[in-house]
Design a protein around this motif. Structure first.
Motif, PDB file in Angstrom:
ATOM      1  N   LEU A 218       7.733 -40.715 -35.551  1.00 23.46           N
ATOM      2  CA  LEU A 218       6.631 -40.968 -36.355  1.00 23.46           C
ATOM      3  C   LEU A 218       6.430 -42.416 -36.450  1.00 23.46           C
ATOM      4  O   LEU A 218       5.456 -42.959 -36.377  1.00 23.46           O
ATOM      5  N   GLU A 219       7.425 -43.188 -36.691  1.00 25.10           N
ATOM      6  CA  GLU A 219       7.457 -44.787 -36.860  1.00 25.10           C
ATOM      7  C   GLU A 219       6.723 -45.218 -35.660  1.00 25.10           C
ATOM      8  O   GLU A 219       5.955 -46.041 -35.529  1.00 25.10           O
ATOM      9  N   GLU A 220       7.229 -44.776 -34.311  1.00 24.78           N
ATOM     10  CA  GLU A 220       6.931 -45.586 -33.104  1.00 24.78           C
ATOM     11  C   GLU A 220       5.438 -44.925 -32.879  1.00 24.78           C
ATOM     12  O   GLU A 220       4.381 -46.035 -32.464  1.00 24.78           O
ATOM     13  N   HIS A 221       4.755 -44.020 -33.348  1.00 25.58           N
ATOM     14  CA  HIS A 221       3.875 -43.337 -32.975  1.00 25.58           C
ATOM     15  C   HIS A 221       2.969 -44.325 -33.985  1.00 25.58           C
ATOM     16  O   HIS A 221       1.642 -44.682 -33.348  1.00 25.58           O
ATOM     17  N   ARG A 222       3.274 -44.486 -35.170  1.00 24.33           N
ATOM     18  CA  ARG A 222       2.122 -45.003 -36.095  1.00 24.33           C
ATOM     19  C   ARG A 222       2.094 -46.408 -35.787  1.00 24.33           C
ATOM     20  O   ARG A 222       0.974 -47.265 -35.652  1.00 24.33           O
ATOM     21  N   MET A 300       9.132 -35.097 -44.466  1.00 22.01           N
ATOM     22  CA  MET A 300       7.655 -35.182 -45.430  1.00 22.01           C
ATOM     23  C   MET A 300       7.757 -36.785 -45.956  1.00 22.01           C
ATOM     24  O   MET A 300       6.521 -37.078 -46.317  1.00 22.01           O
ATOM     25  N   ARG A 301       8.888 -37.149 -46.647  1.00 23.26           N
ATOM     26  CA  ARG A 301       8.641 -38.467 -47.198  1.00 23.26           C
ATOM     27  C   ARG A 301       8.469 -39.675 -46.102  1.00 23.26           C
ATOM     28  O   ARG A 301       7.566 -40.523 -46.241  1.00 23.26           O
ATOM     29  N   LYS A 302       8.908 -39.379 -44.783  1.00 18.41           N
ATOM     30  CA  LYS A 302       8.555 -40.270 -43.690  1.00 18.41           C
ATOM     31  C   LYS A 302       6.962 -40.282 -43.476  1.00 18.41           C
ATOM     32  O   LYS A 302       6.166 -41.272 -43.307  1.00 18.41           O
ATOM     33  N   LEU A 303       6.400 -38.970 -43.482  1.00 12.40           N
ATOM     34  CA  LEU A 303       4.775 -39.058 -43.185  1.00 12.40           C
ATOM     35  C   LEU A 303       4.057 -39.737 -44.353  1.00 12.40           C
ATOM     36  O   LEU A 303       3.124 -40.477 -44.196  1.00 12.40           O
ATOM     37  N   GLU A 304       4.588 -39.756 -45.765  1.00 15.92           N
ATOM     38  CA  GLU A 304       3.786 -40.230 -46.881  1.00 15.92           C
ATOM     39  C   GLU A 304       4.135 -41.718 -46.867  1.00 15.92           C
ATOM     40  O   GLU A 304       3.250 -42.472 -46.943  1.00 15.92           O
ATOM     41  N   LEU A 308       0.543 -41.001 -43.606  1.00 14.29           N
ATOM     42  CA  LEU A 308       0.117 -40.007 -42.569  1.00 14.29           C
ATOM     43  C   LEU A 308      -0.178 -38.665 -43.210  1.00 14.29           C
ATOM     44  O   LEU A 308      -0.598 -37.683 -42.555  1.00 14.29           O
ATOM     45  N   GLU A 309       0.455 -38.355 -44.379  1.00  8.35           N
ATOM     46  CA  GLU A 309       0.525 -37.217 -45.033  1.00  8.35           C
ATOM     47  C   GLU A 309      -0.953 -36.556 -45.435  1.00  8.35           C
ATOM     48  O   GLU A 309      -1.050 -35.132 -45.119  1.00  8.35           O
ATOM     49  N   GLU A 310      -1.858 -37.229 -45.801  1.00 12.39           N
ATOM     50  CA  GLU A 310      -3.135 -36.640 -46.059  1.00 12.39           C
ATOM     51  C   GLU A 310      -3.814 -36.194 -44.967  1.00 12.39           C
ATOM     52  O   GLU A 310      -4.625 -35.177 -45.105  1.00 12.39           O
ATOM     53  N   ASN A 311      -3.538 -36.445 -43.757  1.00 14.23           N
ATOM     54  CA  ASN A 311      -4.312 -35.932 -42.424  1.00 14.23           C
ATOM     55  C   ASN A 311      -3.426 -35.288 -41.506  1.00 14.23           C
ATOM     56  O   ASN A 311      -3.542 -35.366 -40.512  1.00 14.23           O
ATOM     57  N   THR A 312      -2.151 -34.820 -42.176  1.00 11.69           N
ATOM     58  CA  THR A 312      -1.050 -34.037 -41.391  1.00 11.69           C
ATOM     59  C   THR A 312      -1.290 -32.625 -41.760  1.00 11.69           C
ATOM     60  O   THR A 312      -0.996 -32.424 -42.889  1.00 11.69           O
TER      61      THR A 312
END
Length: 493
Positions: A218-222, A300-304, A308-312
């Protein structure tokens, strides 16, 4: 002229309007539509062998799953969600193809490797041969999304092909971490002896390692591909055998078991000649569930954290029912009957949670009773992502997007076909669900069992002798469906 600012970064000059119109814009859903206009990221979490009642929010008083319980409270929880099959490989094939795994174009009605693994000389019937891989010509969920601009990541258990040519990187995934031929990890502690993941320090626990790998992706993609949506298929090895967990976690649940006064060795009942566990008290299994839950919470915390949380869209599901038969009997699916390897509810009904803020915000903690099945996921994700299926592509499932938006869904039948013997004692059978009614046809005896799941979710009272006309109709519908998909059947020896 009034300057309006929204805390997500939305701002505009809207001449001549005031607070009343702003409230109207929110209530009319226009902002939600704007938020949904981007292609959503997708995180599909598939747990292995997790039973319907193995979550706190599903009724377990022993297992601790605070992170998944919170996910359910923020999203939509389905109480009549089903795997397409009572064992792993077929359900996994149904998720990736959107097709009934017994369909002749898929032909994976049992777990891959079963017939090489087991001595079936004492069985009364001959099982049909199945494919030993997911055919490359089948369009997978990953291939469809990748062709429409998605980065695609696979983490965890694959079990859809013995050889490398059928592994995730050849089925539409840009990256594959730990996915290969095996259905269990051999050991949950490093060294893993898995060609798709490097061994960690000796004693490293695989669930925690895969969780870190997911967060790193997730970090790499972001950082490197933030302009592209992503599809992450996190297919956990937990909570499959071998039943293993760090000793310090096991101690926590030994103490919890003692405080709750639970029977340490389990309580069993005989069902069709097979012992099934009727209570949840295995401390090691409880520790595996807690580890799985904590990894999901971290994700889930990493998405937030990454915005990324709102559009995942997050989907949480299991591939078949919990292991309740001795030798495997680490959990109980009660009040559901049976477990993995059986077409009774305990073998096929699964926990399902879907969270996607543009569709589920404002309606969180919603419980849906509409029956759904794993064939539905592919068409659902295409619908939400606004990706068109190919002209020659067909699905056995339907999109669940309408029900996520609180719209009506059509009445339909659900079908299961398991013409095999399972290690857990299951016998060759097929089943159909129509509304509250479920009919199971057993091939050895030719007998039918009929249950009203609304009044009898435990499948304790067989009503077949009381409703012969309904039995005849449902059996006819079931057999016609299996004929239409050219399913294979067991044969007399």
């Amino acid at each position: 002229m009034i300057l309006l600012k929204h805390n997500t970064g939305f701002s505009d000059y809207l001449p001549g309007i005031g607070l009343t119109l702003l409230v109207f814009l929110f209530s009319s859903g226009l902002f939600a539509q704007e938020r949904e206009s981007k292609s959503p990221n997708i995180v599909f979490i598939l747990v292995d062998d997790l039973g319907w009642k193995d979550l706190g929010i599903q009724g377990s008083r022993y297992y601790l799953t605070p992170e998944i319980d919170e996910l359910a409270e923020d999203g939509v929880r389905f109480t009549n969600a089903y795997a397409a099959n009572p064992v792993c490989s077929p359900t996994r094939a149904s998720i990736l193809t959107g097709m009934d795994p017994a369909h002749h174009k898929v032909n994976i009605s049992n777990w891959i490797g079963a017939q090489e693994y087991e001595d079936r000389s004492d069985d009364k019937m001959l099982q049909p041969q199945i494919a030993d891989h997911l055919a490359l010509e089948r369009i997978t969920m990953a291939e469809s999304l990748k062709a429409n601009g998605y980065s695609t990541y696979f983490i965890g258990k694959w079990h859809l092909g013995h050889t490398e040519e059928y592994w995730p990187e050849n089925q539409g995934f840009d990256k594959n971490i730990a996915g290969w031929s095996k259905g269990n990890p051999g050991s949950f502690f490093s060294p893993y002896n898995n060609p798709r993941i490097e061994d960690g320090p000796e004693g490293e626990y695989l669930p925690f390692r895969l969780g870190r790998e997911a967060n790193s992706l997730l970090e790499e993609h972001r950082k490197e591909r933030s302009d592209k949506p992503f599809f992450m298929y996190f297919s956990m090895y937990n909570v499959h055998t071998p039943i293993e967990a760090p000793e310090n976690l096991i101690d926590v649940f030994r103490n919890r078991r003692e405080k709750l006064g639970l029977n340490q060795d389990g309580i069993y009942e005989i069902d069709k000649g097979v012992k099934n566990r009727t209570n949840q008290s295995d401390a090691t299994y409880a520790a595996m569930i807690w580890a799985m839950d904590s990894v999901i919470g971290s994700l889930m915390r990493k998405l937030e954290e990454l915005g990324l949380e709102e559009n995942t869209m997050v989907v949480f599901f299991s591939d078949n029912g919990g292991l309740s038969a001795p030798g495997y009997g680490v959990t109980s699916n009660k009040p559901l009957r049976g477990g993995k390897g059986w077409v009774y509810e305990g073998g096929i009904r699964e926990p399902l949670i879907i969270k996607y803020p543009p569709l589920t915000d404002g309606d969180s903690n919603r419980v849906v009773e509409y029956p759904v099945i794993s064939n539905d996921f592919f068409p659902t994700l295409l619908d939400v992502s606004r990706v068109e299926k190919k002209p020659d592509q067909s699905f056995s499932g339907i999109s669940l997007k309408p029900i996520l938006s609180s719209e009506e869904m059509p009445d339909r039948n659900l079908y299961w076909h398991y013409p095999h013997y399972s290690p857990q004692g299951g016998k060759p059978a097929s089943a159909i669900r129509n509304g509250p009614w479920k009919l199971i046809h057993f091939y050895e005896s030719g007998e039918n069992e009929l249950y009203n799941l609304k009044s009898d979710p435990s499948e304790s009272t067989n009503l077949a002798s009381l409703k012969p006309e309904l039995v005849s109709k449902l059996e006819g519908d079931l057999m016609q469906y299996l004929k239409d998909i050219k399913a294979q059947f067991p044969k007399e020896k």
